[in-house]
Design a protein around this motif. Structure first.
Motif, short mmCIF file in Angstrom:
data_model
loop_
_atom_site.label_atom_id
_atom_site.label_comp_id
_atom_site.label_asym_id
_atom_site.label_seq_id
_atom_site.Cartn_x
_atom_site.Cartn_y
_atom_site.Cartn_z
N UNK A 28 3.24 3.27 4.74
CA UNK A 28 2.33 3.93 3.79
C UNK A 28 2.06 5.33 4.33
N UNK A 29 1.59 6.21 3.47
CA UNK A 29 1.23 7.54 3.93
C UNK A 29 -0.29 7.68 3.99
N UNK A 31 0.44 4.23 -8.33
CA UNK A 31 0.29 4.41 -6.88
C UNK A 31 -0.82 3.49 -6.35
N UNK A 32 -0.51 2.75 -5.32
CA UNK A 32 -1.45 1.80 -4.74
C UNK A 32 -2.23 2.48 -3.62
N UNK A 33 -3.52 2.68 -3.85
CA UNK A 33 -4.35 3.50 -2.96
C UNK A 33 -5.45 2.66 -2.31
N UNK A 79 0.86 -1.19 0.00
CA UNK A 79 0.00 0.00 0.00
C UNK A 79 0.89 1.22 0.00
N UNK A 80 0.57 2.19 -0.86
CA UNK A 80 1.32 3.45 -0.87
C UNK A 80 0.58 4.54 -0.10
N UNK A 81 -0.74 4.64 -0.31
CA UNK A 81 -1.51 5.75 0.24
C UNK A 81 -2.85 5.25 0.77
#
Length: 310
Positions: free
Chosen positions: A194-195, A294-296, A170-172
């Motif tokens: 992740x952010x 990007x993985x959201x 997961x990125x975001x």
């Protein structure tokens, strides 16, 4: 302030008492990269708040603060009241819920159905809150805040632990913000992995205003999501975690929220409340634009709504 360690402890404490809510992958090609919905609206009582309520009550029991004959008290005619009443019933202790005299009868009945003692006080939430605090002081009942207590925030953060376990990467994570308990818990849980992007209604920008001012400040609250994202000030814990973790805030309009909620129903047959749809509104409206690949994850945090409004 809370950390990943607090969230880990909460997860161990409430294990077996909450549902592991599913992850739904969005249709491919809709956004620049992979998108998932964390369906936390399927949690007990229809929101994430049961996690924090259970953690708070169990933690106070461990510390010897919980009186079995008095139980807990909360001020809320909404999701927090329902979650704490449910948690108290599951753990076999009484719950007293203070609500404004203006609370809808249907919500009062729902609270009473859990076995809670419901007391109406004043025409505004602030009066009900003061009455609940006095009740706690006079009786020794454990006060359960809607969003600004360490155990409440850490319990909410178990949503973040779950989604990390359910997805390889997961990125975001997009999270709707009112008082900020869910955002803070998830930010602590995923910190370093992740952010988190906070999504707020333009008509209730608690975190956005706090970040601009350098401290929590009161904001005017209105708009379609005010029933669940209607806190007048970001929680102290939420603000501290947001600053530490570098949480970004984006704003969405009422029209954006309505459109996102309609899309969730029309495309995925997901029924969520307006506050939950706010998180998706950031993507749907373009307020947040992910990068290529990007993985959201969008956290859909509540379903206490009238389906007839879809």
């Amino acid at each position: 302030m809370i950390t990943r360690n607090d969230v880990d402890q909460a997860a161990a404490r409430i294990a077996g008492l909450t549902r592991q809510t599913p992850i739904l992958e969005a249709d491919s090609g809709t956004y620049p990269g992979p998108l998932w919905f964390k369906c936390e609206f399927m949690q007990h009582t229809g929101t994430f708040k049961a996690r924090g309520a259970l953690n708070r009550i169990l933690a106070t029991k461990e510390r010897g603060e919980l009186k079995p004959d008095v139980g807990v008290v909360v001020a809320s005619g909404g999701n927090a009241g329902l979650a704490n009443a449910y948690a108290a019933a599951q753990l076999g202790v009484p719950a007293t819920v203070f609500v404004p005299e203006t609370a809808p009868a249907v919500k009062v009945k729902k609270l009473e159905a859990t076995g809670a003692m419901v007391i109406q006080a004043g025409v505004e939430y602030a009066v009900a809150y003061e009455a609940a605090v006095r009740h706690a002081a006079e009786t020794g009942a454990v006060y359960c805040h809607a969003y600004d207590q360490p155990e409440i925030v850490a319990g909410a953060g178990t949503v973040g632990l779950e989604l990390l376990e359910q997805l390889d990467g997961v990125d975001t994570v997009l999270v709707a913000v009112g008082g900020g308990g869910l955002m803070a818990g998830i930010a602590a849980a995923v910190e370093g992995r992740a952010r988190v992007v906070a999504v707020e209604p333009e008509t209730a920008p608690t975190l956005h205003s706090a970040l601009a001012a350098g401290a929590p400040v009161d904001v005017a609250v209105s708009g379609i999501a005010a029933d669940s994202l209607g806190a007048r000030r970001i929680g102290e814990i939420a603000y501290a975690v947001a600053v530490r973790a570098g949480v970004e805030s984006v704003l969405v309009s009422d029209a954006d929220i309505v459109a996102a909620r309609s899309e969730l129903w029309g495309q995925y047959r997901l029924v969520v409340e307006h506050g939950a749809a706010a998180a998706f509104a950031a993507l749907h409206s373009g307020a947040y634009v992910p990068g290529a690949g990007e993985r959201v994850v969008v956290v859909l945090c509540g379903a206490n709504t009238d389906p007839a409004t879809l």
